[in-house]
Enzyme design. Structure first.
Site, PDB file in Angstrom:
ATOM      1  N   SER A 104       0.799  -1.234   0.000  1.00 47.68           N
ATOM      2  CA  SER A 104       0.000   0.000   0.000  1.00 47.68           C
ATOM      3  C   SER A 104       0.827   1.277   0.000  1.00 47.68           C
ATOM      4  CB  SER A 104      -0.935   0.027   1.214  1.00 47.68           C
ATOM      5  OG  SER A 104      -1.931  -0.953   1.066  1.00 47.68           O
ATOM      6  N   LYS A 151       0.413   3.361  -2.956  1.00 47.68           N
ATOM      7  CA  LYS A 151      -0.737   4.245  -3.149  1.00 47.68           C
ATOM      8  C   LYS A 151      -0.312   5.714  -3.190  1.00 47.68           C
ATOM      9  CE  LYS A 151      -3.885   0.974  -0.907  1.00 47.68           C
ATOM     10  NZ  LYS A 151      -4.514   0.575   0.376  1.00 47.68           N
ATOM     11  N   TYR A 156      -4.661   3.650   7.813  1.00 47.90           N
ATOM     12  CA  TYR A 156      -5.988   3.069   7.963  1.00 47.90           C
ATOM     13  C   TYR A 156      -6.611   3.529   9.287  1.00 47.90           C
ATOM     14  CZ  TYR A 156      -3.739   0.204   4.472  1.00 47.90           C
ATOM     15  OH  TYR A 156      -3.042  -0.208   3.389  1.00 47.90           O
ATOM     16  N   VAL A 196       1.179  -3.690   3.995  1.00 48.48           N
ATOM     17  CA  VAL A 196       1.171  -4.953   4.740  1.00 48.48           C
ATOM     18  C   VAL A 196       2.436  -5.764   4.521  1.00 48.48           C
ATOM     19  CG1 VAL A 196      -1.317  -5.226   4.944  1.00 48.48           C
ATOM     20  CG2 VAL A 196      -0.134  -6.158   2.946  1.00 48.48           C
TER      21      VAL A 196
END
Lengths: 301, 301, 301, 301
Positions: free
Chosen positions: A50, A53, A229, A247
């Site tokens: 991630s 991103k 998150y 992750v």
């Protein structure tokens, strides 16, 4: 430096990641004046997942600018990274570009009518340019594995397609997304690639402009409010730096005007963020006074 | 400077606030070196409402320290300021101390077995000390009005009491809460009171320590991630400063090491934050480079 | 007939109920032709709690007819009996009159501008009339205990008041509600009181009309779809009769045209319904063929 | 009988259904003694859509019995037919077999390791057997159209696959589901096919046993509590019969021991159920006294 239990558990839902040795730890700090400080396995490539991103968002904003914000929000989600609940309540508009649903919209923007490999190639070239390193690759084994097991992401993509917030066939957008997550980088490469966010949009001090100063600030703001998150608030509270985790155990953190920092350790805490990586960044911020919430005097001290 | 429609709508659910003239606008900037710059109706007292949550949180952390975080979270909520949904899902633990439910827990901590007027008196003395101004008062008319119409807050308090996350009878905790919201301050008083957050915990440069530097950083972090309810991400994106808004139209914003800023204009946007106040802060941050997400060079520029 | 563990656990959140001996069991069946069959402690009075919602609903429909449905829905809730989540999503309109929020609206209708004791007196007289028994009383000790500990209901009431779906001060409506829940009845009295739902609205065969046949059908329909909170579907699946349960361990079940049945055993299952009571009703329905989902031939068999 | 506006709007999300003439209306009542009463376009075939879930559920219970209930619940959902929210909260276990997610689990059971066309062929043979009509077909045009546009169902299937509550590749399970929804039947065929639910599990009076009496009762119970999505309570309230609707405008309703009724009119109300079909069934139930909530005397009257 840490016992086994303190390292957290390796992500298991992507099989190739589950086989990673959780004992590994790497760190690289690139400062504003160009110094590079490394520790541990800082040259070991890992799946950035991630963290990609951030680069994909920068790419998408370059393509369509602020019209992106019609299709994705800028607010923390208050829910886990792969939640689908919020999408139903808000009619297929993801809360921010760093939860999976938002990153899929970003991938859909980057796809832009081309074949997935074109969009992926473009992103890979962008990351290599930022890191000044042509050896960065995509781990096809990881990409394929995600494609085979990523049912929740398939669900998210089809769900947004039902709300017409994906413009391509979901399987193509997912192809872009799974490949961007499978980019493999070392801490050194990642810290280098993050310099433009430390330097107000410049590739290096006095160097080429990658994005505007305003856009760099805004991406930093999104990283701070949404980069971890459902633990974004806690990361801001403890570390005080814009950051984005993956992750695979990697975290990119930005101290604006001070440093671009990459930490990596595969063991994750209960929120899916690197346990040792977070702890290392907390200590670095404490020691340096780099928290964005400190007065300058304190930062210098 | 702005037409009627651009000013937003005055909060109507608290009757005395509904009668405020929305045309008013005030601003005060107190810099790190002690200069005070005012504009508009900077001496006009207004109901600080939820801005009081910053001072009450500081007070509660002084009483029980980090054990507070067993009873309230530190994450953005992803829901409006008075949502009760999250409380049910998370067993009566509010997401953060700046949504109403979290502020009620904070008020319950500050109550500490005393009569409500004791806790309120203590908070009022603390705010007067911070602002160096003994004339700050509570608007009893506003407090009484909230007590008569604040059914949603009564619901939140009783709901948390059912989960044993309030320790006093709900009506006492609510008494503290309604009175703290009714503190009336001018922009000048509010900007003065916010200095300790700009100065790493000091009352003034080289002055008395109000709280530790770490705690000042952390309160700033909470203001940035949670200070504007469900528009916190947008405020971080546009302004880039820790801030806390109130439905009275006031906003306290902190540029660490640079300035403590209070803006006030009663017209609210759809998220319940001052419309002109937010706009003013956005322009100030743009003009000064004070965003915490800017590199230092850019900030100096 | 049952071991301790099979009996379930007594409700503990209302102190006087927590002291009830869970070994007790009572049953009474009143058939359409007026026969009365009792078993176990059928003459023992217990707190009918939510079973009272059936009688209160009948009373409210008598007062304002179908305009009631503007303030409360008729759909199963898919959530526990005291959930507040649905209220936020649906703007203060409870899903049905048998969840607590809906019953509070019904109590508010029955209050009708009078003092709580007037509304309560009227309901008590109605229940005595239905049961043909003037000895039915309210257990003031239970009522007071609920008033002291019912924080969740206080929250629900205030929450709906915030949406203007209660018309009286919440504490008055709550007073009516807590007292109606504290009505104490035996299985015999309860089965007698339920006859009008078995007999298409008549007090007894050929007797006085209590409500229209259509209204009796409709109340039965609501009991079947909503009478057991989040286990209503399971009760319909296993028992196949309209029923309403209470946390005191009582259940009123109606076999239209056949029988009015009251079962009581204080031990509750995980959904808050009497464990032995449900089991007893399942066996009775199986043995008699009274399920409303059986063909008539099967029912006769 | 009805003006245009009273007929509701045709479902538009499946293109072939959007082209249906909304003026059509058909009705067929098959009574327990075998009489067939038809009205309107009772011989016109339409897409039965979700009415197929009743037959597919019967088929799945025949395959694996009550172990089905480990994978799907029996409670009303309190949410629309295609909601994904409940699935996240309840870990991939759909609330009941009549919402789309539940029907996908049922299709997965029926697939049983075979090719989709095998499972579909089996279901089609079962429906033909029930209706005693070998001419019933699947509309391949509708099936293909759903396969091309059913993104939400693709999302639901992949989401449950992520929780391991689908055992086949989602595209195969979806293939079965889309084809079962595309079965085309007339009112006459549908009413004939529903007889086993009226007759306690028998194909015809004194005829072959399709399922046990208990299972027939239980399917009726599920139809009553869950057969009309988020309007199930309202259908029970107004009509009082177990029923299952489809977005093609068809409704199958069962009066146990009395009649199997099929109504069809393509215009839908806001809950996605046939507007005229529901109205027709309400009038039939009122005129005949067939409501399961009426006493027998009233039903005979």
């Amino acid at each position: 430096m840490a016992t086994e239990t303190e390292r957290g558990a390796v992500a298991t839902y992507i099989p190739p990641l589950a086989r990673i040795d959780p004992k590994q730890f790497g760190l690289c700090v690139v400062t504003a004046d160009g110094e590079i400080h490394s520790a541990g396995e800082a040259e070991e490539a890992f799946s950035i997942q991630s963290v990609s991103k951030v680069f994909a968002l920068t790419q998408a904003l370059g393509k369509i600018g602020d019209t992106l914000w019609r299709r994705v929000g800028r607010e923390p989600s208050g829910t886990p990274f792969n939640s689908i609940v919020q999408l139903e309540r808000e009619q297929g508009i993801p809360r921010n570009p760093f939860i999976n649903a938002g990153a899929l919209v970003v991938a859909d923007v980057n796809l832009a009518g081309h074949a997935p490999r074109v969009a992926i190639g473009e992103l890979l070239r962008f990351v290599r340019y930022l890191a000044e390193d042509e050896t960065i690759l995509i781990d096809e084994h990881v990409a394929r594995s995600e494609q085979e097991t990523g049912f929740r992401n398939v669900a998210l993509a089809n769900y947004m397609r039902a709300f017409a917030n994906l413009t391509h066939p979901p399987e193509l957008t997912l192809g872009v997304y799974f490949h961007q997550c499978a980019i493999a980088m070392s801490c050194r490469q990642l810290a280098m690639a993050g310099r433009y966010l430390m330097l107000g949009g410049l590739l290096e001090p006095g160097g080429a402009r990658v994005i505007s100063a305003q856009r760099a600030r805004r991406i930093n703001a999104l990283m701070l409010t949404c980069g971890h998150y459902d633990a974004s608030g806690d990361f801001a509270f403890r570390v005080g730096l814009p950051g984005k985790s993956g992750v695979g155990g990697g975290i990119l953190a930005i101290a604006p005007g001070k440093a671009s920092i990459a930490a990596w350790s595969p063991g994750l805490n209960e929120n899916g963020n690197s346990k040792l990586g977070t702890l290392a960044l907390e200590r670095i911020a404490e020691a340096t006074g780099w928290s964005v919430f400190s007065p300058a005097e304190e930062r210098r001290a």
